[in-house]
Design a protein around this motif. Structure first.
Motif, PDB file in Angstrom:
ATOM      1  N   UNK A 206       7.227  18.597  50.638  1.00 31.56           N
ATOM      2  CA  UNK A 206       7.003  17.164  50.859  1.00 31.56           C
ATOM      3  C   UNK A 206       7.072  16.394  49.550  1.00 31.56           C
ATOM      4  N   UNK A 207       6.501  16.964  48.502  1.00 27.69           N
ATOM      5  CA  UNK A 207       6.523  16.304  47.185  1.00 27.69           C
ATOM      6  C   UNK A 207       7.959  16.168  46.674  1.00 27.69           C
ATOM      7  N   UNK A 208       8.739  17.237  46.803  1.00 18.54           N
ATOM      8  CA  UNK A 208      10.132  17.192  46.369  1.00 18.54           C
ATOM      9  C   UNK A 208      10.951  16.203  47.168  1.00 18.54           C
ATOM     10  N   UNK A 209      10.736  16.166  48.476  1.00 16.89           N
ATOM     11  CA  UNK A 209      11.463  15.238  49.334  1.00 16.89           C
ATOM     12  C   UNK A 209      11.126  13.792  48.994  1.00 16.89           C
ATOM     13  N   UNK A 210       9.860  13.505  48.732  1.00 19.97           N
ATOM     14  CA  UNK A 210       9.475  12.143  48.356  1.00 19.97           C
ATOM     15  C   UNK A 210      10.125  11.740  47.037  1.00 19.97           C
ATOM     16  N   UNK A 211      10.255  12.694  46.123  1.00 17.95           N
ATOM     17  CA  UNK A 211      10.933  12.410  44.862  1.00 17.95           C
ATOM     18  C   UNK A 211      12.406  12.067  45.100  1.00 17.95           C
ATOM     19  N   UNK A 212      13.058  12.818  45.988  1.00 16.98           N
ATOM     20  CA  UNK A 212      14.457  12.544  46.325  1.00 16.98           C
ATOM     21  C   UNK A 212      14.589  11.163  46.960  1.00 16.98           C
ATOM     22  N   UNK A 213      13.684  10.850  47.887  1.00 16.57           N
ATOM     23  CA  UNK A 213      13.709   9.552  48.566  1.00 16.57           C
ATOM     24  C   UNK A 213      13.480   8.416  47.572  1.00 16.57           C
ATOM     25  N   UNK A 214      12.466   8.573  46.727  1.00 15.52           N
ATOM     26  CA  UNK A 214      12.090   7.512  45.782  1.00 15.52           C
ATOM     27  C   UNK A 214      13.200   7.188  44.791  1.00 15.52           C
ATOM     28  N   UNK A 215      13.960   8.196  44.391  1.00 15.69           N
ATOM     29  CA  UNK A 215      14.983   8.008  43.356  1.00 15.69           C
ATOM     30  C   UNK A 215      16.369   7.734  43.937  1.00 15.69           C
ATOM     31  N   UNK A 216      16.475   7.694  45.257  1.00 13.44           N
ATOM     32  CA  UNK A 216      17.785   7.472  45.886  1.00 13.44           C
ATOM     33  C   UNK A 216      18.230   6.020  45.708  1.00 13.44           C
ATOM     34  N   UNK A 217      19.539   5.833  45.674  1.00 13.20           N
ATOM     35  CA  UNK A 217      20.139   4.507  45.585  1.00 13.20           C
ATOM     36  C   UNK A 217      21.080   4.317  46.766  1.00 13.20           C
ATOM     37  N   UNK A 218      21.636   3.151  46.888  1.00 10.84           N
ATOM     38  CA  UNK A 218      22.539   2.875  48.005  1.00 10.84           C
ATOM     39  C   UNK A 218      23.764   3.787  47.960  1.00 10.84           C
ATOM     40  N   UNK A 219      24.124   4.265  46.760  1.00  9.21           N
ATOM     41  CA  UNK A 219      25.257   5.182  46.652  1.00  9.21           C
ATOM     42  C   UNK A 219      24.940   6.528  47.295  1.00  9.21           C
ATOM     43  N   UNK A 220      23.667   6.846  47.447  1.00 11.22           N
ATOM     44  CA  UNK A 220      23.262   8.112  48.071  1.00 11.22           C
ATOM     45  C   UNK A 220      23.196   8.008  49.590  1.00 11.22           C
ATOM     46  N   UNK A 221      23.258   6.804  50.115  1.00 12.25           N
ATOM     47  CA  UNK A 221      23.076   6.606  51.550  1.00 12.25           C
ATOM     48  C   UNK A 221      24.154   7.341  52.349  1.00 12.25           C
ATOM     49  N   UNK A 222      23.712   8.054  53.395  1.00 12.97           N
ATOM     50  CA  UNK A 222      24.626   8.830  54.209  1.00 12.97           C
ATOM     51  C   UNK A 222      24.890  10.217  53.678  1.00 12.97           C
ATOM     52  N   UNK A 223      24.168  10.631  52.633  1.00 12.49           N
ATOM     53  CA  UNK A 223      24.368  11.955  52.050  1.00 12.49           C
ATOM     54  C   UNK A 223      23.398  12.970  52.650  1.00 12.49           C
ATOM     55  N   UNK A 224      23.772  14.252  52.539  1.00  8.22           N
ATOM     56  CA  UNK A 224      23.000  15.388  53.042  1.00  8.22           C
ATOM     57  C   UNK A 224      22.486  16.155  51.823  1.00  8.22           C
ATOM     58  N   UNK A 225      21.172  16.104  51.591  1.00  7.96           N
ATOM     59  CA  UNK A 225      20.578  16.664  50.380  1.00  7.96           C
ATOM     60  C   UNK A 225      19.422  17.592  50.725  1.00  7.96           C
ATOM     61  N   UNK A 226      19.139  18.548  49.822  1.00 10.57           N
ATOM     62  CA  UNK A 226      17.970  19.391  50.042  1.00 10.57           C
ATOM     63  C   UNK A 226      16.757  18.799  49.324  1.00 10.57           C
ATOM     64  N   UNK A 227      15.638  19.504  49.385  1.00 10.27           N
ATOM     65  CA  UNK A 227      14.366  18.964  48.880  1.00 10.27           C
ATOM     66  C   UNK A 227      14.320  18.840  47.359  1.00 10.27           C
TER      67      UNK A 227
END
Length: 234
Positions: A206-227
């Protein structure tokens, strides 16, 4: 001022960890699950974080239940409140499927919960989302067609692959508003679904996923990423 976050499937596992970690960092959280009255751990958090956690019922596969959540949310958000983060975490894995005995009803149930539910909820909540908000759809590497190497859990794998496509569609639909939509694999997590051999602790995922979410930008939208933020093949 911190934002408003909606988490589905929040009564246990990763969903519960999301709720706790979001509350600990000062967010306001609307946590949903099918039977709030039985969500003991979740309801305990309401006392620990007074005024910042609201627990509401939601069966993500049920249209009437989704509509009721949409009706209730403005009362929680306030007059001008908007949702800054939606985490579609609720999901189902029907185990024990064997070729020659795969049940159409199980396939349909998996698609309703894992694919259709998150998309329809995202669509229904779109008017309540803040511009620049985030939507995180909790998927699985088992939904990767490129990674499929054996016959295993067809209802889960196919419904998660469908969830991936609907995540991309939602990302395109909301891109003009700067809303980032992600398909996220939490790792092999030590939950009831993950089993005893899983390698990733719930809170770490959960901590890793929140970090990925928090640092995402519009360029990341629609991407498939792991935790950990690593791209995964479709």
């Amino acid at each position: 001022m911190k934002g408003h976050c909606v988490v589905t499937g929040a009564n246990r596992g990763i969903g519960l960890s999301f709720v706790r970690q979001l509350l600990e960092r000062g967010e306001h959280v609307i946590a949903s699950c099918r039977q709030p009255g039985k969500a003991v751990a979740l309801n305990t958090l309401t006392g620990e974080f007074p005024g910042r956690l609201h627990v509401l019922p939601l069966d993500v596969a049920n249209e009437k239940s989704r509509a009721e959540l949409v009706r209730e949310l403005p009362l929680v958000l306030g007059k001008d409140g908007r949702i800054d983060l939606l985490i579609n975490n609720a999901g189902v894995l029907h185990s024990g499927e064997r070729f020659g005995h795969v049940d159409a009803a199980i396939l349909e149930d998996s698609f309703r919960i894992n694919a259709i539910g998150p998309f329809m909820l995202g669509q229904a909540l779109a008017p309540l989302l803040a511009d620049g908000a985030r939507i995180a759809n909790l998927g699985s590497v088992m939904g990767s067609i490129a990674r499929c190497s054996e016959f295993r859990s067809p209802s889960y794998c196919s419904s998660k692959a469908a969830q991936n496509m609907l995540t991309v569609e939602l990302a395109h639909a909301l891109r003009a508003r700067g809303i980032v939509v992600l398909a996220l694999h939490p790792g092999w997590v030590q939950t009831e679904m993950g089993g005893d051999s899983a390698t990733v602790a719930i809170d770490d995922s959960a901590r890793g996923l929140l970090q990925v979410i928090d640092t995402s930008t519009i360029e990341d939208s629609g991407h498939f990423l792991d935790w950990l933020g690593k791209p995964l093949p479709w």
